[in-house]
Design an enzyme around this catalytic site. Structure first.
Site, short mmCIF file in Angstrom:
data_model
loop_
_atom_site.label_atom_id
_atom_site.label_comp_id
_atom_site.label_asym_id
_atom_site.label_seq_id
_atom_site.Cartn_x
_atom_site.Cartn_y
_atom_site.Cartn_z
N GLU A 1 0.84 -1.05 0.09
CA GLU A 1 0.02 -0.04 -0.02
C GLU A 1 0.98 1.25 -0.10
O GLU A 1 2.14 1.13 0.25
CB GLU A 1 -0.97 -0.10 1.23
CG GLU A 1 -1.92 -1.07 1.02
CD GLU A 1 -3.16 -0.90 2.11
OE1 GLU A 1 -3.24 -0.07 2.80
OE2 GLU A 1 -3.92 -1.97 2.07
N HIS B 1 -9.03 10.45 2.92
CA HIS B 1 -8.54 9.17 2.03
C HIS B 1 -8.84 9.57 0.45
O HIS B 1 -9.97 10.33 0.29
CB HIS B 1 -9.65 8.11 2.17
CG HIS B 1 -8.94 6.66 1.65
ND1 HIS B 1 -9.06 6.43 0.25
CD2 HIS B 1 -8.30 5.58 2.17
CE1 HIS B 1 -8.45 5.31 0.16
NE2 HIS B 1 -7.95 4.58 1.18
N ARG C 1 -0.85 9.25 1.52
CA ARG C 1 -2.25 9.45 1.12
C ARG C 1 -2.53 11.15 1.43
O ARG C 1 -3.30 11.53 0.74
CB ARG C 1 -2.90 8.78 2.64
CG ARG C 1 -4.32 8.73 2.20
CD ARG C 1 -4.87 7.87 3.41
NE ARG C 1 -4.91 6.30 3.13
CZ ARG C 1 -5.05 5.36 4.16
NH1 ARG C 1 -5.99 5.61 5.12
NH2 ARG C 1 -5.00 4.17 3.95
N HIS D 1 -11.23 10.28 6.60
CA HIS D 1 -11.34 8.86 6.71
C HIS D 1 -10.57 8.45 8.12
O HIS D 1 -11.16 7.44 8.71
CB HIS D 1 -9.99 8.39 5.66
CG HIS D 1 -10.06 6.88 5.59
ND1 HIS D 1 -11.07 5.94 5.20
CD2 HIS D 1 -8.84 6.08 5.94
CE1 HIS D 1 -10.62 4.73 5.34
NE2 HIS D 1 -9.13 4.78 5.70
N ARG E 1 -1.55 9.49 8.96
CA ARG E 1 -1.45 7.96 9.21
C ARG E 1 -0.83 7.16 8.18
O ARG E 1 -1.31 7.43 6.92
CB ARG E 1 -2.58 7.54 9.77
CG ARG E 1 -2.31 5.93 9.92
CD ARG E 1 -3.89 5.44 10.77
NE ARG E 1 -4.94 5.46 9.79
CZ ARG E 1 -5.38 4.80 8.94
NH1 ARG E 1 -4.50 3.88 8.50
NH2 ARG E 1 -6.53 5.19 8.29
C1 SIN Z 1 -7.67 1.38 2.44
O1 SIN Z 1 -8.15 0.29 2.20
O2 SIN Z 1 -7.45 2.23 1.54
C2 SIN Z 1 -8.05 2.21 4.13
C3 SIN Z 1 -6.82 1.48 4.85
C4 SIN Z 1 -6.31 2.51 5.87
O3 SIN Z 1 -7.17 3.19 6.18
O4 SIN Z 1 -5.31 2.19 6.28
#
Ligand code: SIN
Length: 508
Positions: free
Chosen positions: A122, A239, A285, A344, A379
């Site tokens: 990620e 997000h 993010r 988010h 985060r």
């Molecule tokens: C996501 O799946 O993009 C969100 C996961 C997260 O907020 O860490």
């Protein structure tokens, strides 16, 4: 508003009152065994917990060749100067053991044919380290397992259908339990020696959010009026890929999609992230959210293109995202997914130490409503479920190993029901998104504070309005841009980085 009937109850000596039934609350409750635990929640089953909506999964340095130091380094880098490095290392060092605990409780993470965990990449992670369940169902699977474990645990008693409304003071600066209300207006005072807030975040204060609408910062409001220090309330995470369809809350298109190679494009299929960040779609993010927002402001609506990266595998690999898209007539195997940034996660919250203690004796906080300094200004993806279990376990160990004095409420009596009416809620949510969103400035934040004051005149100091005031006041006071907080009138970072610590008395 009706005052409602009031009943009082006193938990046995040393029993813990946990307020909230998401992952932090449930995990901690299990780890507190054999100590008696009472879980107070407005929910019936855990269905409204934000944890259950987590799609990406849980990050930890559990894979071969990964290290806690590497995971901590990524956590610190994402947090833009404000992560407490010592706390980050606690998170990442204890993470793998806690993920194994989840497996022992019965969570079936995705594995390869050899039985090893399949780990996903990620954004802003230096390597794949996110464990998933059936693609995008990690949060749901983990919460279902935790609820089943909690139901079977003899030391846990659920108090279902009660929304905590205020904390009970012991008259000596400490907290002696909570007052909660049912939908019919009736009140229950629960006196306890140890009270732990695990109520989640603040997304429900905003119009565009991926969180349940019930996530409205109640814990923050409740704790703050008793003198709890609130840390970094201005740091709200957006997000970048909420699905922009007519649904409230907005469904999420998990970051794991970009980890699989999905790209951000304009309506005519042109990628744009390279204009904003060297790491493109896998930038932190906050950077991706600002880029997506800039595209919207430019009148070039952004889309997530999963056609090449996921394509025909979409229904099996990302069933939740697939269902959300199809419900709006979008087939992500062949269509672009319209996206927008949405609130988010809250990096700020009730200030705690690394074992969940607040500055108020008898009051603890764990998970998203707490601020340990582990997330800083932004985060790292999939660190939130990890935070819930690592700090839930640490708080449980600390509670189980120290002595707790008996705490008695100094006053219990009926209290007015400061309910957020639908109109007040809607006005607040629209104003929060408009004036305290991805981009902020002093004029907008002052306007927002005026609106919050007007709404407070209408319904009284309801917890969500107090939480909103903390976020707006913190955002106004922070005259710089850092992490999730971007001020158009103060675009640069101010050195050295500093956390903010605000009390109720200092609110604007
Ligand atoms: C996501 O799946 O993009 C969100 C996961 C997260 O907020 O860490």
């Amino acid at each position: 508003m009706p005052l409602g009937d009031l009943k009082t109850t006193r938990l046995p000596a040393g029993a813990v009152l946990v307020v909230g039934a998401g992952l932090a609350g449930l995990f901690m409750a299990l780890k507190l065994a054999p100590r008696r635990v009472y879980i107070l929640t407005s929910m019936r089953q855990g269905e409204g917990a934000a944890s259950a909506w987590a799609q990406g999964g849980i990050a930890s340095a559990i894979g071969a060749g990964d290290t806690a130091a590497d995971h901590a380094r990524d956590t610190v880098a994402a947090g833009d100067g404000l992560v407490d490095e010592r706390v980050a290392l606690i998170l990442t060092s204890e993470g793998p053991a806690r993920v194994r605990d989840l497996m022992q409780y019965g969570v079936e993470f995705d594995t390869d044919p050899r039985g090893d965990l399949v780990l996903s990449l990620e954004a802003a992670h230096g390597r794949p380290r996110v464990a998933r369940v059936k693609g995008d169902l990690a949060g749901k699977a983990i919460i279902e397992t935790m609820v089943a474990q909690a139901k079977a645990a003899k030391h846990i008693t659920p108090l279902l259908g009660w929304r905590a409304e205020t904390l009970l003071s012991d008259g000596k600066g400490g907290i002696a339990g909570a007052m909660a209300r049912k939908d019919d207006g009736s009140l229950m005072a629960v006196q306890a020696d140890i009270t732990v807030m695990t109520t989640g975040g603040v997304g429900g204060l905003f119009k565009i959010t991926t969180n349940p609408k019930t996530s409205r910062g109640d814990a923050l409001g409740m704790a703050a009026v008793h003198g709890a220090v609130i840390r970094d309330p201005e740091f709200v995470q957006f997000h970048p890929t909420a699905i922009d369809i007519d649904q409230d809350p907005n469904p999420l298109a998990t970051e794991a999609l970009r980890g699989e190679g999905a790209v951000l494009v304009t309506a005519d299929g042109k990628r744009f992230m390279d204009k904003y960040h060297k790491d493109g779609e896998l930038a932190p993010r906050d950077d991706v959210s600002r880029a997506v927002f800039a595209q919207i402001q430019k009148g070039e609506p952004p889309f997530l293109d999963c056609r090449a990266a996921v394509g025909a595998h979409f229904p099996e690999e990302f069933p939740t995202v697939f269902a959300s898209c199809m419900s709006a007539g979008i087939d992500p195997r062949t269509d672009l997914i319209p996206i927008a940034p949405a609130v988010h996660y809250h990096m700020g919250g009730i200030m705690t130490d690394d074992e969940g203690r607040s500055n108020l004796p008898g009051l603890w906080a764990v998970g998203e409503c707490a601020a340990t300094g582990v997330h800083g200004a932004n985060r790292l993806a999939s660190n939130s479920l990890l935070e819930a279990i690592v700090f839930g376990n640490r708080a449980a160990n600390a509670i189980n190993t120290e002595d707790h004095p008996k705490r008695q409420a100094d006053h219990i009596g009926p209290q007015p029901w400061l309910a957020m009416t639908p109109d007040v809620s809607e006005t607040l949510r629209i104003a929060m998104t408009k004036y305290c969103g991805v981009l902020r400035d002093a004029d907008g934040l002052n306007t927002l504070l005026d609106i919050i004051a007007e709404l407070t005149d209408q319904v009284g100091e309801a917890n969500p309005l107090i939480a909103a005031r903390f976020i707006a006041s913190g955002a106004l006071a922070r005259e710089e841009s850092r992490g999730g907080h971007t001020r158009t009138d103060f675009p640069d970072e101010v050195e050295p980085p500093r956390s903010s610590y605000i009390t109720y008395d200092q609110l604007v």
